[in-house]
Scaffold this motif. Structure first.
Motif, short mmCIF file in Angstrom:
data_model
loop_
_atom_site.label_atom_id
_atom_site.label_comp_id
_atom_site.label_asym_id
_atom_site.label_seq_id
_atom_site.Cartn_x
_atom_site.Cartn_y
_atom_site.Cartn_z
N SER A 17 0.83 -1.21 0.00
CA SER A 17 0.00 0.00 0.00
C SER A 17 0.87 1.26 0.00
O SER A 17 0.53 2.25 -0.65
N THR A 18 2.00 1.22 0.69
CA THR A 18 2.90 2.37 0.70
C THR A 18 3.54 2.57 -0.67
O THR A 18 3.62 3.69 -1.18
N ALA A 19 3.97 1.48 -1.29
CA ALA A 19 4.55 1.57 -2.63
C ALA A 19 3.52 2.08 -3.63
O ALA A 19 3.83 2.91 -4.50
N ALA A 46 2.64 13.61 6.15
CA ALA A 46 2.51 14.67 5.14
C ALA A 46 1.57 14.25 4.02
O ALA A 46 0.77 15.06 3.53
N SER A 47 1.63 12.99 3.63
CA SER A 47 0.76 12.48 2.57
C SER A 47 -0.70 12.52 3.01
O SER A 47 -1.58 12.92 2.23
N ALA A 48 -0.97 12.12 4.25
CA ALA A 48 -2.34 12.17 4.76
C ALA A 48 -2.85 13.60 4.76
O ALA A 48 -3.98 13.87 4.34
N ALA A 49 -2.02 14.53 5.22
CA ALA A 49 -2.42 15.95 5.25
C ALA A 49 -2.66 16.48 3.84
O ALA A 49 -3.62 17.22 3.59
N LEU A 50 -1.82 16.10 2.91
CA LEU A 50 -1.97 16.53 1.53
C LEU A 50 -3.28 16.01 0.93
O LEU A 50 -4.02 16.75 0.27
N LEU A 51 -3.59 14.76 1.18
CA LEU A 51 -4.83 14.18 0.67
C LEU A 51 -6.06 14.88 1.24
O LEU A 51 -7.03 15.12 0.52
N VAL A 52 -6.01 15.21 2.50
CA VAL A 52 -7.11 15.96 3.11
C VAL A 52 -7.19 17.36 2.50
O VAL A 52 -8.27 17.86 2.19
N GLY A 53 -6.04 17.96 2.26
CA GLY A 53 -5.99 19.31 1.71
C GLY A 53 -6.52 19.43 0.29
O GLY A 53 -7.11 20.46 -0.06
N MET A 73 -6.69 5.86 0.52
CA MET A 73 -5.38 6.50 0.32
C MET A 73 -4.92 7.14 1.63
O MET A 73 -3.73 7.06 1.97
N ILE A 74 -5.83 7.76 2.35
CA ILE A 74 -5.46 8.36 3.64
C ILE A 74 -5.06 7.25 4.62
O ILE A 74 -4.08 7.38 5.35
#
Length: 121
Positions: free
Chosen positions: A6-8, A69-76, A110-111
């Protein structure tokens, strides 16, 4: 430490999307909510952020930070995805409508993958 599937996968999605943000920013301009200033700059910045997240997810030493950072970006970026879905209802293109609305529930896994990467890092 090995990288989970899932990370890849999330890193690959961010790498492709980030590249498109930088190479063809005009693709994303119609998705931008009107209240977001400097549309082109935000699009380019989010492309750089996606590429940074992709790279960070691939390395064990940076995976935790990149996961958060990825989770925050997806929410953003979620408001842009909602706007795209709303705008697609005015289109006659069925494929566009399906893609636009399919993106919305895909944000949740994705989050989850981003949070899982943060915790495995």
């Amino acid at each position: 430490m090995s990288i989970s599937r899932s990370t890849a996968g999330l890193a690959a999605i961010f790498a492709v999307s980030g590249t498109v943000h930088l190479a063809r920013p005009e693709v994303y301009e119609p998705l931008m909510p009107s209240w977001v200033p400097a549309h082109r700059e935000v699009i380019l910045g989010s492309g750089v952020a996606e590429l940074a997240c992709a790279a960070g997810l691939l390395h064990p030493r940076t995976r935790s930070l990149a996961g958060w950072a990825s989770a925050a970006l997806l929410v953003g970026v979620f408001p842009g995805n909602v706007k795209m879905a709303q705008d697609s209802t005015r289109s006659r293109k069925t494929g566009l409508k399906v893609a636009a609305f399919a993106r919305l529930p895909l944000q949740a896994p994705m989050i989850r993958a981003a949070v899982r990467a943060a915790r495995e890092g």
